[in-house]
Design an enzyme around this catalytic site. Structure first.
Site, PDB file in Angstrom:
ATOM      1  CB  SER A 196      -0.881   0.018   1.249  1.00  0.00           C
ATOM      2  OG  SER A 196      -1.688  -1.123   1.308  1.00  0.00           O
ATOM      3  CE  LYS A 198      -4.817  -1.097   1.235  1.00  0.00           C
ATOM      4  NZ  LYS A 198      -5.742  -2.083   1.771  1.00  0.00           N
ATOM      5  CE  LYS A 234       1.387   1.947   4.657  1.00  0.00           C
ATOM      6  NZ  LYS A 234       1.474   0.708   3.930  1.00  0.00           N
TER       7      LYS A 234
HETATM    8  P1  NDP Z   1       4.263  -7.231   7.669  1.00  0.00           P
HETATM    9  O1  NDP Z   1       4.923  -6.283   8.590  1.00  0.00           O
HETATM   10  O2  NDP Z   1       3.535  -8.397   8.241  1.00  0.00           O
HETATM   11  O3  NDP Z   1       5.340  -7.821   6.636  1.00  0.00           O
HETATM   12  C1  NDP Z   1       6.271  -7.000   6.015  1.00  0.00           C
HETATM   13  C2  NDP Z   1       7.172  -7.824   5.101  1.00  0.00           C
HETATM   14  O4  NDP Z   1       8.092  -6.946   4.470  1.00  0.00           O
HETATM   15  C3  NDP Z   1       7.995  -8.872   5.831  1.00  0.00           C
HETATM   16  O5  NDP Z   1       8.196  -9.950   4.971  1.00  0.00           O
HETATM   17  C4  NDP Z   1       9.312  -8.133   6.088  1.00  0.00           C
HETATM   18  O6  NDP Z   1      10.420  -9.007   6.198  1.00  0.00           O
HETATM   19  C5  NDP Z   1       9.437  -7.329   4.822  1.00  0.00           C
HETATM   20  N1  NDP Z   1      10.219  -6.122   4.988  1.00  0.00           N
HETATM   21  C6  NDP Z   1      10.010  -5.125   5.889  1.00  0.00           C
HETATM   22  N2  NDP Z   1      10.887  -4.125   5.680  1.00  0.00           N
HETATM   23  C7  NDP Z   1      11.676  -4.518   4.639  1.00  0.00           C
HETATM   24  C8  NDP Z   1      12.779  -3.929   3.974  1.00  0.00           C
HETATM   25  N3  NDP Z   1      13.215  -2.714   4.330  1.00  0.00           N
HETATM   26  N4  NDP Z   1      13.368  -4.608   2.965  1.00  0.00           N
HETATM   27  C9  NDP Z   1      12.911  -5.827   2.601  1.00  0.00           C
HETATM   28  N5  NDP Z   1      11.872  -6.461   3.205  1.00  0.00           N
HETATM   29  C10 NDP Z   1      11.265  -5.793   4.206  1.00  0.00           C
HETATM   30  O7  NDP Z   1       3.304  -6.342   6.745  1.00  0.00           O
HETATM   31  P2  NDP Z   1       1.920  -6.752   6.048  1.00  0.00           P
HETATM   32  O8  NDP Z   1       2.089  -8.000   5.279  1.00  0.00           O
HETATM   33  O9  NDP Z   1       0.818  -6.612   7.040  1.00  0.00           O
HETATM   34  O10 NDP Z   1       1.764  -5.505   5.049  1.00  0.00           O
HETATM   35  C11 NDP Z   1       2.488  -5.426   3.837  1.00  0.00           C
HETATM   36  C12 NDP Z   1       1.826  -4.353   2.966  1.00  0.00           C
HETATM   37  O11 NDP Z   1       0.471  -4.738   2.698  1.00  0.00           O
HETATM   38  C13 NDP Z   1       1.750  -2.978   3.663  1.00  0.00           C
HETATM   39  O12 NDP Z   1       1.948  -1.961   2.731  1.00  0.00           O
HETATM   40  C14 NDP Z   1       0.331  -2.951   4.243  1.00  0.00           C
HETATM   41  O13 NDP Z   1      -0.133  -1.628   4.421  1.00  0.00           O
HETATM   42  C15 NDP Z   1      -0.429  -3.729   3.177  1.00  0.00           C
HETATM   43  N6  NDP Z   1      -1.672  -4.400   3.607  1.00  0.00           N
HETATM   44  C16 NDP Z   1      -1.743  -5.087   4.793  1.00  0.00           C
HETATM   45  C17 NDP Z   1      -2.922  -5.724   5.165  1.00  0.00           C
HETATM   46  C18 NDP Z   1      -3.056  -6.514   6.444  1.00  0.00           C
HETATM   47  O14 NDP Z   1      -4.190  -6.860   6.816  1.00  0.00           O
HETATM   48  N7  NDP Z   1      -1.967  -6.845   7.149  1.00  0.00           N
HETATM   49  C19 NDP Z   1      -4.110  -5.654   4.303  1.00  0.00           C
HETATM   50  C20 NDP Z   1      -3.902  -4.979   3.048  1.00  0.00           C
HETATM   51  C21 NDP Z   1      -2.745  -4.353   2.730  1.00  0.00           C
HETATM   52  P3  NDP Z   1      10.877  -9.664   7.598  1.00  0.00           P
HETATM   53  O15 NDP Z   1      10.153 -10.974   7.679  1.00  0.00           O
HETATM   54  O16 NDP Z   1      12.341  -9.791   7.464  1.00  0.00           O
HETATM   55  O17 NDP Z   1      10.454  -8.694   8.694  1.00  0.00           O
END
Ligand code: NDP
Length: 290
Positions: free
Chosen positions: A91, A166, A235
């Site tokens: 997002s 979004k 955010k």
């Molecule tokens: P999470 O925090 O659960 O997961 C984030 C992922 O990104 C992890 O795999 C993490 O790796 C990785 N990551 C974080 N920072 C970095 C970086 N700097 N470089 C590389 N990898 C990185 O987030 P969500 O899955 O909840 O959300 C992801 C996106 O989807 C966001 O933009 C959110 O707003 C959106 N979203 C979320 C929803 C929800 O219900 N959760 C619904 C709809 C959209 P590691 O395992 O190493 O931490």
């Protein structure tokens, strides 16, 4: 011809989204910053955990990271295959989508902003709403692959459009949460059973996804299960407010919602579900919603 796809970011959403890709492509690479998660994904779902360099050689690359900045940093260091399509399910920020779209064009790569909605349960079931912005021809190429985790796929316009939709969607969700919590505070003060009240609302004109799927399940139950961190919603609201500011519009309700949600500091907001924001209202009004 799409022969390989990759998924970058196996977080709360990406973990499930990537699991569906094996239904539509025989070569599915996964990469995660904490690599053990990618190995675990491989064992459970039959994907292939690879290093980042190999993940970036796929025909279609999905990313689902917390912010556009995270994706931009990753792309800055990347060498991509000419002709591939980057489908960014983060997002994110519309202006960054436009910038990445321009930047990747020089490498012969198309960038689509393709954020998703439907929470982790929608990701697990493969029924997410996917909104897509960017080059329409590339979108049509990627569509059959996106379909693996989608219920609805909607092309919404030029690069950045889908991130804008979004951000507005999530700001509306935040508004519904806050407004319903206020409504329940007044009913609680009047001695009404809140489970009965929610049941009535869910069969009446005031219902929303929040009233149907969040309020009783997470707030009235006092579980506040963390599936979507509050800082990620903060955010998204920030992205919507930036769009409002840039367009010079006077939209007071959405600005007010941002003020309410930003009462919890970012660092604390990382560790709690977005639904826990209602505790602020509870504290101000010295009552609990249950
Ligand atoms: P999470 O925090 O659960 O997961 C984030 C992922 O990104 C992890 O795999 C993490 O790796 C990785 N990551 C974080 N920072 C970095 C970086 N700097 N470089 C590389 N990898 C990185 O987030 P969500 O899955 O909840 O959300 C992801 C996106 O989807 C966001 O933009 C959110 O707003 C959106 N979203 C979320 C929803 C929800 O219900 N959760 C619904 C709809 C959209 P590691 O395992 O190493 O931490």
């Amino acid at each position: 011809m799409i022969q390989s796809v990759s998924f970058i970011g196996l977080g709360a959403m990406g973990w499930h989204m990537a699991s569906h890709l094996t239904q539509v492509c025989s070569q599915v690479y996964v990469w995660n910053r904490t690599f053990a998660k990618a190995k675990q994904h491989e064992q459970i779902f039959g994907t292939q955990a690879v290093d980042l360099t190999q993940a970036l050689q796929a025909d279609i690359i999905f990313s689902c990271l917390p912010t556009s900045q995270d994706v931009e940093n990753l792309i800055a260091d990347s060498q991509l295959k000419q002709g591939c399509i980057w489908v960014d399910c983060t997002s994110g920020v519309p202006d960054i989508a436009k910038r990445l779209n321009q930047q990747l064009k020089h490498q012969g790569v198309d960038y689509l902003d393709a954020p998703v909605s439907g929470q982790t349960i929608g990701a697990e079931r493969g029924t997410l709403t996917v909104m897509v912005g960017g080059n329409q021809i590339s979108f049509e190429k990627a569509r059959p692959i996106i379909q693996a985790f989608a219920g609805l796929i909607e092309y919404v316009g030029d690069s950045g459009s889908a991130f804008a939709v979004k951000a507005v969607n999530n700001t509306l969700m935040a508004t519904h949460l806050w407004a319903l919590a206020e409504g329940l505070c007044v009913l609680k003060a009047h001695g009404v059973n809140l489970h009965s009240a929610i049941n009535c609302i869910n069969h009446s004109s005031g219902k929303s996804n929040i009233s149907e799927n969040i309020m009783a399940q997470r707030v009235l139950s006092r579980k506040f299960d963390k599936t979507f961190a509050l800082n990620l919603l903060q955010k998204d609201i920030g992205i919507a407010i930036d769009l409002i500011t840039a367009s010079n519009l006077d939209l007071p309700t959405l600005n007010l919602i941002q003020q309410q949600f930003n009462q919890i500091h970012k660092t604390d907001a990382q560790n709690i579900d977005f639904s826990a924001v209602v505790k602020i209202l509870e504290q101000h009004n010295q009552l609990e919603l249950y």
